[in-house]
Write an enzyme that holds these catalytic residues in place. Structure first.
Site, mmCIF file in Angstrom:
data_model
loop_
_atom_site.group_PDB
_atom_site.id
_atom_site.type_symbol
_atom_site.label_atom_id
_atom_site.label_comp_id
_atom_site.label_asym_id
_atom_site.label_seq_id
_atom_site.Cartn_x
_atom_site.Cartn_y
_atom_site.Cartn_z
ATOM 1 N N ARG A 49 47.715 41.042 57.889
ATOM 2 C CA ARG A 49 47.552 39.662 57.418
ATOM 3 C C ARG A 49 47.363 39.569 55.917
ATOM 4 N NH1 ARG A 49 42.261 38.182 60.269
ATOM 5 N NH2 ARG A 49 41.885 40.314 59.552
ATOM 6 N N GLU B 16 34.810 42.056 48.832
ATOM 7 C CA GLU B 16 33.708 41.402 48.141
ATOM 8 C C GLU B 16 33.919 41.629 46.647
ATOM 9 O OE1 GLU B 16 30.249 43.239 49.821
ATOM 10 O OE2 GLU B 16 30.347 42.031 51.646
ATOM 11 N N GLN C 151 27.433 29.771 34.766
ATOM 12 C CA GLN C 151 28.757 29.167 34.593
ATOM 13 C C GLN C 151 29.805 30.124 35.123
ATOM 14 O OE1 GLN C 151 29.409 27.204 30.779
ATOM 15 N NE2 GLN C 151 31.382 28.200 30.591
ATOM 16 N N ASN D 158 33.957 30.765 34.688
ATOM 17 C CA ASN D 158 35.149 30.378 33.941
ATOM 18 C C ASN D 158 36.398 30.940 34.597
ATOM 19 O OD1 ASN D 158 33.464 29.222 32.027
ATOM 20 N ND2 ASN D 158 33.456 31.028 30.731
ATOM 21 N N ARG E 131 42.949 37.527 23.826
ATOM 22 C CA ARG E 131 41.782 36.658 23.637
ATOM 23 C C ARG E 131 40.572 37.512 23.262
ATOM 24 N NH1 ARG E 131 42.916 31.484 26.016
ATOM 25 N NH2 ARG E 131 44.660 31.553 27.488
ATOM 26 N N LYS F 171 28.664 38.813 31.068
ATOM 27 C CA LYS F 171 29.848 38.389 31.815
ATOM 28 C C LYS F 171 30.169 39.396 32.906
ATOM 29 C CE LYS F 171 31.866 36.251 27.707
ATOM 30 N NZ LYS F 171 32.915 36.344 26.674
ATOM 31 N N HIS G 107 33.715 41.131 23.790
ATOM 32 C CA HIS G 107 34.651 41.145 24.911
ATOM 33 C C HIS G 107 35.999 40.575 24.482
ATOM 34 C CE1 HIS G 107 36.341 39.133 28.647
ATOM 35 N NE2 HIS G 107 36.405 40.420 28.906
ATOM 36 N N TYR H 184 35.514 34.746 35.478
ATOM 37 C CA TYR H 184 34.323 35.470 35.059
ATOM 38 C C TYR H 184 33.073 34.617 35.179
ATOM 39 C CZ TYR H 184 35.736 33.672 30.375
ATOM 40 O OH TYR H 184 36.144 32.897 29.311
ATOM 41 N N GLU I 43 28.549 30.713 19.467
ATOM 42 C CA GLU I 43 29.666 31.592 19.842
ATOM 43 C C GLU I 43 30.345 32.116 18.581
ATOM 44 O OE1 GLU I 43 30.482 32.296 23.047
ATOM 45 O OE2 GLU I 43 28.892 30.999 23.817
#
Length: 200
Positions: A25, A30, A49, A51, A61, A74, A121, A134, A145
């Site tokens: 299938r 997890e 949060q 994202n 990025r 993260k 990151h 994430y 930031e």
């Protein structure tokens, strides 16, 4: 040590390899298990949060980080396609300051990457389209930031680039690691360790 959690060479970065249960299938896994991560890092990840980022091949990025405290830990996984995910140690005073480590995240291995507060990151989309999800320990706050240019020659990250990468205007204008250091933007390693201790 948990069999599915591997510590990377940069302190505060961990790779999670899930057990994938496949049958005709499809598959089930997890993708994140808080107890496994908590046992590895010594505290639970409080998720503030989630994202979702969709990128075309060649989109680069990062390198992103947030002021500490509270920083932003993260937990990254690629749900479709493939990326090269890179962790950069930007903590002033760290024994691995300026080092980076790359992990391929894709929709086959379904691995996840935990990146502690204070680490940089970045990622490069390797497939025609890549979707990553994430979990973040703190919500996005533009005023705290920051970024470092992902093509900084002193970092010399081995991006597998076929052409020039597609960067956002903000990432293209980001300072080098040295410029960020001189401007006092980078987190202090000792302050990061104290912050981690306070999470236990």
């Amino acid at each position: 040590m948990l069999r599915n959690m591997d510590r990377l060479n940069i302190d505060g970065a961990w790779r999670y390899t899930p057990r994938i249960h496949a049958d005709p299938r499809g598959a089930f896994l997890e993708a994140f298990r808080g107890s496994d991560l908590g046992e590895a890092i010594g505290h639970r990840l409080d998720v503030a949060q989630m994202n979702c980022s969709v990128s075309q091949r060649g989109v680069l990025r990062g390198i992103h980080f947030a002021d500490l405290p509270p920083g932003q830990a993260k937990y990254v996984t690629c749900v479709s396609g493939a990326i090269l995910d890179v962790v950069v140690d930007i903590r002033v005073g760290s024994p691995t300051f300026g080092d980076w480590e790359a992990v391929r995240l894709d929709d086959e291995s379904r691995q996840g990457l935990y990146i502690a507060e204070g680490l940089g990151h970045a990622f490069l989309a390797l497939s025609e389209q890549a979707t990553i999800v994430y979990l973040c320990s703190a919500p996005y706050a533009p005023g705290r930031e920051h970024g470092i240019h992902p093509l900084d020659s002193t970092l010399d990250i081995d991006w597998p680039l076929e052409t020039l990468p597609l960067l956002s205007e903000k990432d293209a204008e980001a300072p080098t690691l040295k410029e960020a250091l001189d401007a006092g933007l980078l987190p202090d390693y000792r302050a990061c360790l104290d912050f981690y201790d306070g999470l236990h």
